[in-house]
Design an enzyme around this catalytic site. Structure first.
Site, PDB file in Angstrom:
ATOM      1  N   LYS A 187       0.833  -1.212   0.000  1.00 35.97           N
ATOM      2  CA  LYS A 187       0.000   0.000   0.000  1.00 35.97           C
ATOM      3  C   LYS A 187       0.866   1.260   0.000  1.00 35.97           C
ATOM      4  CE  LYS A 187      -3.038   0.736   3.500  1.00 35.97           C
ATOM      5  NZ  LYS A 187      -2.897   2.066   4.117  1.00 35.97           N
ATOM      6  N   SER A 200       6.939   9.137  12.230  1.00 32.73           N
ATOM      7  CA  SER A 200       5.885   9.086  11.210  1.00 32.73           C
ATOM      8  C   SER A 200       6.458   9.221   9.803  1.00 32.73           C
ATOM      9  CB  SER A 200       4.865  10.203  11.437  1.00 32.73           C
ATOM     10  OG  SER A 200       4.000  10.269  10.313  1.00 32.73           O
ATOM     11  N   ASP A 257       1.855  -1.031  12.030  1.00 36.67           N
ATOM     12  CA  ASP A 257       0.527  -1.462  11.562  1.00 36.67           C
ATOM     13  C   ASP A 257       0.214  -2.904  11.970  1.00 36.67           C
ATOM     14  OD1 ASP A 257       0.017   0.983  10.415  1.00 36.67           O
ATOM     15  OD2 ASP A 257       0.794   0.406   8.450  1.00 36.67           O
TER      16      ASP A 257
HETATM   17  C1  S3P Z   1       2.462   4.859   6.226  1.00 41.33           C
HETATM   18  C2  S3P Z   1       2.990   5.278   7.423  1.00 41.33           C
HETATM   19  C3  S3P Z   1       2.458   4.849   8.736  1.00 41.33           C
HETATM   20  C4  S3P Z   1       1.524   3.655   8.605  1.00 41.33           C
HETATM   21  C5  S3P Z   1       0.558   3.802   7.467  1.00 41.33           C
HETATM   22  C6  S3P Z   1       1.329   3.931   6.153  1.00 41.33           C
HETATM   23  C7  S3P Z   1       3.081   5.352   4.980  1.00 41.33           C
HETATM   24  O1  S3P Z   1       1.738   5.912   9.288  1.00 41.33           O
HETATM   25  O2  S3P Z   1       0.797   3.466   9.814  1.00 41.33           O
HETATM   26  O3  S3P Z   1      -0.286   2.683   7.381  1.00 41.33           O
HETATM   27  O4  S3P Z   1       2.805   4.765   3.907  1.00 41.33           O
HETATM   28  O5  S3P Z   1       3.854   6.314   5.053  1.00 41.33           O
HETATM   29  P1  S3P Z   1       2.431   7.034  10.235  1.00 41.33           P
HETATM   30  O6  S3P Z   1       3.281   7.889   9.385  1.00 41.33           O
HETATM   31  O7  S3P Z   1       1.280   7.792  10.842  1.00 41.33           O
HETATM   32  O8  S3P Z   1       3.217   6.254  11.251  1.00 41.33           O
END
Ligand code: S3P
Length: 469
Positions: A47, A193, A346
């Site tokens: 994803k 993040s 996740d």
């Molecule tokens: C993601 C980062 C994560 C993750 C999300 C996908 C990404 O979130 O939980 O499902 O693709 O950058 P956070 O940046 O809030 O940790």
């Protein structure tokens, strides 16, 4: 228990969420004790990489080819958004898409609201990417997304010169007025993040000079790797302060052919199901083991799971393996090292399911980010596990599951999923190992990340179905 009155009660409790569902009526689902699960699980594309392929493709000049794109609702919403900002995004065949990009600085102003449905990654990355264009856009989403904090994005994009006008608490719907004359930024990301880091990097593309990001805890690094692949001038250094990422503005991004690897976060579901269902032996081919994503697999092995890596290799610069998971009746609870949290953020919901089938306590600390995902994942899973006879303790940034061993998880609960795909799938995995069936009020959000979940699990031999079909 009478199912219809139970469902009526949950619907009443989650009334607001259910009525605000962006993607249709609730889909109640049930899973019951299953096994053996046998066969090959070909999970869909990653994803995170799928979102980034569409966004970077839209910011390149020329045609990017994407193979293996995740055709989940979250990614489809990003494809729609990139069209609204001027790119031509076309589905060519099964999981094969092309993006005719408009170049860095080439976004046009969307003519209507941009609706991201359930997708935090989509909206946050694109808010960053558009923040250094002299255009205005208004973003919204479903009830889950409208409840999630956006200040973590609007704070750093304000440094570039963008302004944000949202609801109280920095919530969607929100209008971003992009900077007319953006300036480069030096930003230390205050929380672990990848979304925030990526939003700042994407904003930095259309700013002059060097944008510098300091990341104290390493998070998934797909944006950095892919920017390099598209030809941006980006440098990553590990220093005493953390990872320092330096990006030169105004690159000309060259279109790419991208083969999206399979998603380790989706692989987690058939793997964890195989560990808890008697007699199982499941192969999950072609899973990326990028260290910023693979924390769950290390943790499961630390717990004594029979999880092996076969055919380890390097593909597209990333470590990849075929993962084999076998029934593991003797897993032990462990204390998960908090410094591993970002690499498995996740996967905590499904880890808490496996922890239920292990002996002893599994302790998860340093996980307060779980509280602001698609739902409050500590609350959602604690309630779901308790409804199925488990004992769970928790605080603001920790939780503990008391494992009952492989054959003693009661089940029998009806649980609310709060518009959260990973809560829905985790509770269905719980039902595959517990003594009584587990039911959820709404499996609808599963399509956001794993549209073939039910079909794939059923092919392996799992008993999981929709109540109304
Ligand atoms: C993601 C980062 C994560 C993750 C999300 C996908 C990404 O979130 O939980 O499902 O693709 O950058 P956070 O940046 O809030 O940790």
């Amino acid at each position: 228990m009478d199912l219809s009155s139970d469902l009526g009660y949950l619907k009443h409790k989650a009334n607001e969420e259910i009525h605000m569902l962006a993607h249709g009526a609730p889909i109640p689902m049930t899973a019951r004790k299953s096994g053996p699960l046998i066969g090959e699980a070909n999970v869909p594309g990653d994803k995170s990489i799928s979102h980034r392929s569409l966004i970077l493709g839209a910011m390149a000049i020329g045609k990017t080819e994407i193979h293996g794109l995740l055709e989940g609702q979250d990614v489809l919403d990003t494809a729609k958004a990139m069209r609204a900002f001027g790119a031509t995004v076309t589905k060519q065949g099964d999981a094969h898409w092309t993006v005719q990009g408009v170049g860095v600085g080439g976004f046009c102003e969307p003519k209507d609201l941009v609706d991201f449905g359930n997708s935090g990654t989509g909206v946050r990355l694109i808010m960053g990417a558009m923040a250094t264009h002299a255009i205005t856009a208004t973003f919204t989403g479903d009830a889950s997304l409208r409840g999630r904090p956006m200040a973590r994005i609007t704070d750093p994009i304000a440094l570039f010169g963008a302004t944000a006008h949202g609801r109280s608490g920095g919530r969607l719907p929100m209008t971003i007025v992009g900077a007319k004359d953006p300036v480069p930024v030096k930003y230390s990301v205050p929380m672990p993040s990848a979304q925030v880091k990526s939003a700042v990097l994407l904003a930095g593309l259309n700013a002059p000079g060097e944008t510098i990001i300091i990341e104290r805890e390493a998070t998934r690094d797909h944006t950095e790797r892919m920017l390099k692949g598209f030809g941006a001038n980006i440098k990553v250094e590990d220093t005493g302060e953390g990872r320092v990422i330096t990006l030169k503005g105004y690159p000309e991004l060259a279109p790419q052919t991208i083969v999206v690897p399979r998603d380790p976060s989706s692989a987690a579901f058939p793997i964890c199901a195989a560990l808890i269902c008697e007699g199982s032996n499941v192969l999950v081919p072609n899973i990326g083991l990028n260290p910023t994503r693979a924390g769950l697999f290390t943790t499961l092995r630390d717990m004594g799971a029979k999880l092996t890596y076969e055919n380890e290799r390097i593909e597209g610069g990333e470590p990849v393996a075929d993962l084999r998971a076998r029934f593991s009746p003797n897993m032990r609870g462990i204390e998960v090292p908090p410094q591993r949290a970002a690499s498995m953020i996740d996967e905590y919901p499904v880890l808490s399911v496996v922890a239920s089938f292990a002996q002893g306590q599994t302790v998860m600390r340093g996980v307060k980010e779980l509280r602001i995902k698609e739902s409050d994942r500590i609350d959602s899973m604690a309630a779901g596990l308790r409804a199925n006879g488990m004992s769970v303790k928790y605080g603001e940034d920790w939780w503990i599951v008391d494992g009952r061993g492989i054959s003693d998880v009661p089940g029998g609960g009806l649980c609310a999923t709060h518009l959260d795909h990973r809560i829905a799938m985790s509770l269905m995995i719980l039902g595959m190992g517990s003594n009584k069936p587990v039911r959820i009020d709404d499996g609808g959000p599963i399509v956001t990340s794993f549209p073939i979940f039910e079909e794939l699990m059923a092919q392996l031999g799992a008993s999981v179905w929709r109540e109304n079909s």
